[in-house]
Design a protein around this motif. Structure first.
Motif, PDB file in Angstrom:
ATOM      1  N   ARG A   1       0.845  -1.195   0.000  1.00  0.00           N
ATOM      2  CA  ARG A   1       0.000   0.000   0.000  1.00  0.00           C
ATOM      3  C   ARG A   1       0.880   1.244   0.000  1.00  0.00           C
ATOM      4  NH1 ARG A   1      -4.631  -0.768   4.634  1.00  0.00           N
ATOM      5  NH2 ARG A   1      -5.552  -2.629   3.728  1.00  0.00           N
ATOM      6  N   LYS A   2       0.559   2.193  -0.836  1.00  0.00           N
ATOM      7  CA  LYS A   2       1.334   3.425  -0.756  1.00  0.00           C
ATOM      8  C   LYS A   2       0.399   4.599  -0.509  1.00  0.00           C
ATOM      9  CE  LYS A   2       2.035   3.498  -5.708  1.00  0.00           C
ATOM     10  NZ  LYS A   2       1.592   2.225  -6.257  1.00  0.00           N
ATOM     11  N   SER A   3       0.959   5.647   0.076  1.00  0.00           N
ATOM     12  CA  SER A   3       0.080   6.789   0.320  1.00  0.00           C
ATOM     13  C   SER A   3       0.029   7.649  -0.945  1.00  0.00           C
ATOM     14  CB  SER A   3       0.532   7.578   1.534  1.00  0.00           C
ATOM     15  OG  SER A   3       1.875   7.896   1.391  1.00  0.00           O
ATOM     16  N   VAL A   4      -1.060   8.344  -1.088  1.00  0.00           N
ATOM     17  CA  VAL A   4      -1.302   9.138  -2.285  1.00  0.00           C
ATOM     18  C   VAL A   4      -1.172  10.605  -1.896  1.00  0.00           C
ATOM     19  CG1 VAL A   4      -3.086   9.737  -3.962  1.00  0.00           C
ATOM     20  CG2 VAL A   4      -2.802   7.374  -3.249  1.00  0.00           C
TER      21      VAL A   4
ATOM     22  N   ILE B   1      -7.908   2.316  -3.212  1.00  0.00           N
ATOM     23  CA  ILE B   1      -8.310   1.291  -4.185  1.00  0.00           C
ATOM     24  C   ILE B   1      -7.828   1.649  -5.597  1.00  0.00           C
ATOM     25  CG2 ILE B   1     -10.301   0.096  -5.214  1.00  0.00           C
ATOM     26  CD1 ILE B   1      -9.968  -0.550  -2.259  1.00  0.00           C
ATOM     27  N   ASN B   2      -8.005   2.911  -5.966  1.00  0.00           N
ATOM     28  CA  ASN B   2      -7.654   3.318  -7.338  1.00  0.00           C
ATOM     29  C   ASN B   2      -6.345   4.101  -7.411  1.00  0.00           C
ATOM     30  OD1 ASN B   2     -10.236   2.394  -8.428  1.00  0.00           O
ATOM     31  ND2 ASN B   2     -11.111   4.128  -7.333  1.00  0.00           N
ATOM     32  N   GLY B   3      -5.774   4.405  -6.254  1.00  0.00           N
ATOM     33  CA  GLY B   3      -4.557   5.214  -6.257  1.00  0.00           C
ATOM     34  C   GLY B   3      -4.808   6.648  -6.692  1.00  0.00           C
ATOM     35  N   GLU B   4      -6.056   7.052  -6.710  1.00  0.00           N
ATOM     36  CA  GLU B   4      -6.415   8.414  -7.128  1.00  0.00           C
ATOM     37  C   GLU B   4      -7.356   9.007  -6.083  1.00  0.00           C
ATOM     38  OE1 GLU B   4      -5.402  10.212  -9.655  1.00  0.00           O
ATOM     39  OE2 GLU B   4      -4.165   8.630 -10.550  1.00  0.00           O
TER      40      GLU B   4
END
Ligand SMILES: Cc1ncc(C[n+]2csc(CCOP(=O)(O)OP(=O)(O)O)c2C)c(N)n1
Ligand SMILES: [Mg+2]
Length: 803
Positions: free
Chosen positions: A388-391, A506-509
């Motif tokens: 998991r990465k933070s956006v 979920i979408n990285g956006e």
């Protein structure tokens, strides 16, 4: 059979299926019979419920899922999930050993509390299922706006208990999905024909089938496994198929439980000679294996079905399974909380070839070389997804521009602020997505929607506009629209907010979701709201109108307990601004707060009120607004005032050194509080007026500061403690709001002041605001009367004049 799987891989999958069943069962057993049970509480069984899904989850996680797919796992299949993650090296043995214990693997999969990358939390049945549907819509929304298109489209998959479909929220979601053109969503129903208490009604599958088809879903019924399918081709096979098709659920379950000899007896009685060779050629064990070879326990059938479903239409798989498959209580109607006894476990361990003491070993008892299995696990597609990465957060202006009219309601102010944002060209304006359950216009989102349009994957014109019929609202749909219009079901609103509010994960956006509804109807979707917060979805909830202040609407629309919900709901910071400048500050704060990184536990071991209020870790926000037009204060927004609004309160009128009374108010009753202070000014000294913008944050800061002091940080002070610190001990506190009085009643305990709390405790009714405020005792007269009763001194003139 046409699958892309090799015989070698299938053999490995069969071993892994056994391993998942073993590890999940052992994990539960260990928590009950091996780990010290300190409090005598039975740790939930669910060995049967988990076993029911072991094959399907093996097929999905070790073969069919792709890295971009996301899954909501049936709550009671949590042990399977953790076992699978353990096998691919993403779950620790320590946490499995601690299953259901402090800091152990969670009873029900949890996005926030588990460490093994749970996609969606589940637990309250039905909500996780609907979450996948709305996550598919959220994915479509994101991609239609041109974000995240470099990554492949994912499927949102729910593993659904058959009794979960009793939950109405699922049907509300199906209807909404149909309206919105749902795609890329799979619901796999674990059709074990058992709920918690008993065996379900006959023929449920046929209701499900027609229902899903009616709403445009593809339905795939997975009933017979490959062994049964082969047997049907034998002499008497068709009779056997007919017998199974007509067999009542209860009888089938009972025979599953009783085993091979019982099957033989019953089938011989019912089918006689016709089936003699089919039965006669099999031992009892083989017969039992055959008769339990339902498709949900047959890897080749499942893999083929998943592979064949290679389109984006929403699909419901009805997979026949057996609750407790492979375990001694398989099929027994009482098995929901069933636990294997230690003796049964020993037998089971022996059949799994697991040596005592080697229970946790990943490859113990398998007949394939561990290196071969390890190599297979290393290339499992779903395990290829990254950490998991933070956006990155989207920057939000410190001040949101709005033209404040001299007299205005907070609801009108909200519409005006959104109208201004709709004109803005900055990125944050493009990332806002609004949604409302058929109250878009009546919650004042109309101007925003006029400018930004409604979202649909296919453009749809507003016929009123094209026919030149005048209308205030432009109701045009397009893939670029920024408002998602929902049907009335409030559950759907909260689950959609949950899905939009997890888009960054979920979408990285990142999206900035704002949902509006009437305040009383929060209660209608409360469990879904709780669910959204529990999994740390980020959104702004604007609830308006609220309280008895929406007077002529009457008791069925008037919220009383909502402010207490706002205080008690974890993960949701609740505000009730009275004035539009406060609202603008709050909204700007909220747009940043919902983007704060939620990773890591908020710590209270510091002096910082920012930390106590979780300002660094963030959360969702609830704004309780009103339709009551109020005269707006003419004032400049100082930094101090802004911080006070955000932290929950500020002095509207600072009390003098000998203050006898302080009135603390929240929200739409501001004019009554202001007036009351004026009315008692001659008869009580140095009266103060405290504007409370967030009882929730004020209270949270206070309790956190107390805990900090109890842990030795003796100088810790919260905002409310500082505000009240100068009040003389004899000063009385009158609190008032249009909501339950307990919301502010605790203020008296902060520095030990006698307190009288006014508010609404009983159902509202129709009337004008003055009628109702008088009736419920939240008008200025009631405030003055409370002040007089609370504090010594001469009778207050105004009350005397009223006689
Ligand atoms: C909203 C809600 N109500 C009640 C429960 C308690 N509960 C947990 S599982 C269950 C029945 C589950 O049956 P099913 O979905 O068929 O799953 P199975 O155990 O058969 O696999 C119930 C009533 C719950 N978890 N959530
Ligand atoms: Mg069931």
């Amino acid at each position: 059979m046409t699958t892309d799987i090799s015989a070698d891989d299938l053999a490995i999958l069969r071993e892994l299926e056994r391993k998942v069943l073993w590890l999940a069962s052992w994990t539960i057993h260990h928590a009950n019979h091996v780990r010290e049970n300190v409090d005598g509480l039975k740790v939930g069984g669910h060995q049967a419920s988990s076993a029911s899904l072991a094959t399907i989850m093996t097929a999905l996680y070790f073969h069919s899922l792709r890295p971009q797919d996301r899954v909501a796992v049936k709550p009671h299949a949590s042990p399977n999930y953790h076992a699978i993650q353990y096998l691919v090296g993403r779950q620790t043995r320590e946490r499995l050993e601690g299953f259901r214990g402090y800091k152990g693997a969670q009873s029900y999969p949890s996005r926030t509390k588990d460490v093994d990358d749970v996609d969606f939390s589940t637990g309250s049945v039905g909500l996780g299922v609907a979450q996948t549907l709305f996550s598919s819509l959220a994915q479509d929304y994101v991609r239609a706006h041109g974000w995240g298109t470099e990554a492949p489209e994912g499927r949102m998959v729910a593993l659904v208990g058959d009794a979960e479909l009793d939950e109405g929220n699922i049907f509300e979601a199906i209807l909404e999905g149909w309206k919105q053109g749902l795609r890329n969503c799979w619901w796999i129903i674990d059709y074990n024909r058992q709920s918690l208490d008993a065996v379900v009604r006959e023929g449920l599958w046929a209701r499900f089938e027609s229902l899903f088809r009616d709403f445009g879903w593809n339905v795939v019924i997975l009933k017979y496994g490959s062994l049964l399918q082969a047997a049907f081709a034998e002499p008497g096979g068709e009779r056997l198929r007919g017998w199974i098709d007509n067999c009542p659920n209860q009888l089938y379950s009972a025979l599953v439980f009783q085993g091979g000899a019982a099957w033989r007896k019953r089938l011989t009685e019912d089918l006689g000679e016709d089936i003699a060779s089919l039965i006669g050629s099999r031992s009892d064990d083989e017969l039992a294996r055959l008769m339990t070879n339902l498709a949900g326990h047959d890897l080749p059938t499942l893999i083929e079905a998943f592979q064949a479903n290679d389109h984006d239409r929403p699909t419901c798989f009805i997979a026949y399974t057996i609750k407790g498959y492979g375990l001694p209580f398989a099929g027994h109607k009482d098995n929901h909380a069933g636990l294997m006894t230690p003796a049964q476990m020993d037998t089971f361990r022996a059949t799994m070839n697991v040596r005592p003491g080697q229970e946790w070993e990943r490859f113990e008892g398998l007949s394939i070389d561990p290196d071969v299995i390890q190599a297979f696990l290393a290339r499992v597609p779903f395990a290829q997804r990254g950490e998991r990465k933070s956006v990155r957060p989207i920057s939000v202006p410190d001040a949101l521009p709005v033209t404040i009219q001299p007299v205005m309601s907070t609801q009108t102010g909200f519409g005006a602020i959104l109208n201004e944002i709709a004109r803005a060209s900055e990125e944050y304006a493009a990332r806002i997505v609004t949604t409302s359950p058929d109250v878009t216009v009546s919650t004042n989102l109309g101007a925003w929607v006029n400018r930004r349009g409604l979202f649909a994957r296919e453009a749809m014109a507003d016929t009123f506009k094209s026919e030149r019929v005048p209308s205030t609202f432009n109701w045009e749909f397009s893939p670029k629209g920024q408002h998602i219009e929902l049907g009335i079901a409030e559950m759907n609103l909260f689950i959609l907010l949950s899905a939009l509010g997890l888009s960054h994960a979920i979408n990285g956006e990142r999206l900035l979701p704002i949902g509006t509804l009437y305040d009383p109807f929060i209660a209608r979707g409360l469990d879904a709201l709780n669910y959204a917060c529990y999994q740390d979805a980020r959104f702004i909830l604007v609830a308006t109108p609220s309280g008895i202040t929406l007077a002529p609407e009457g008791g069925a629309h008037q919220s009383i307990s909502a402010p207490l919900i706002g205080m008690a709901q974890d993960g949701l910071a609740a505000f009730e601004p009275a004035f539009v400048d406060e609202l603008a500050v709050t909204l700007s704060f909220a747009l940043a707060y919902i983007q704060k990184d939620g990773e890591g536990e908020p710590s209270e071991r510091t002096f910082s009120e920012r930390t106590w209020l979780r300002d660094e870790t963030g959360g969702s926000v609830y704004l309780r607004l009103s339709t009551r037009p109020l005269e707006q204060p003419q004032r400049a927004m100082s930094e101090e005032l802004r911080q006070g609004i955000v932290d929950g309160a500020y002095w509207m009128r600072e009390p003098g050194p000998n203050a006898q009374v302080v009135v603390a108010y929240a929200g739409a009753v501001a004019p009554e509080a202001i007036q009351a202070v004026g009315l008692m000014a001659e008869d009580r000294r140095d009266v103060g007026l405290l504007a409370v913008t967030s009882a929730d944050r004020l209270n949270a800061g206070w309790t956190a500061a107390q805990r900090a002091r109890e842990r030795g940080l003796v100088h810790a002070r919260s905002h409310v403690e500082r505000l009240l610190s100068e009040l003389p001990p004899h000063c009385g506190l009158v609190t008032v709001l249009d909501g339950h009085p307990a919301t502010l009643a605790w203020l008296g305990a902060v520095a030990g002041h006698r307190t009288r709390s006014l508010g609404v405790e009983h159902f509202g009714q129709t009337g004008a605001i003055p009628d109702l405020y008088r009736h419920y005792g939240i008008d200025s007269e009631a405030i003055v009367a409370a002040a007089q009763a609370l504090t010594p001194g001469r009778p207050i003139r105004y009350l005397r004049a009223l006689g």
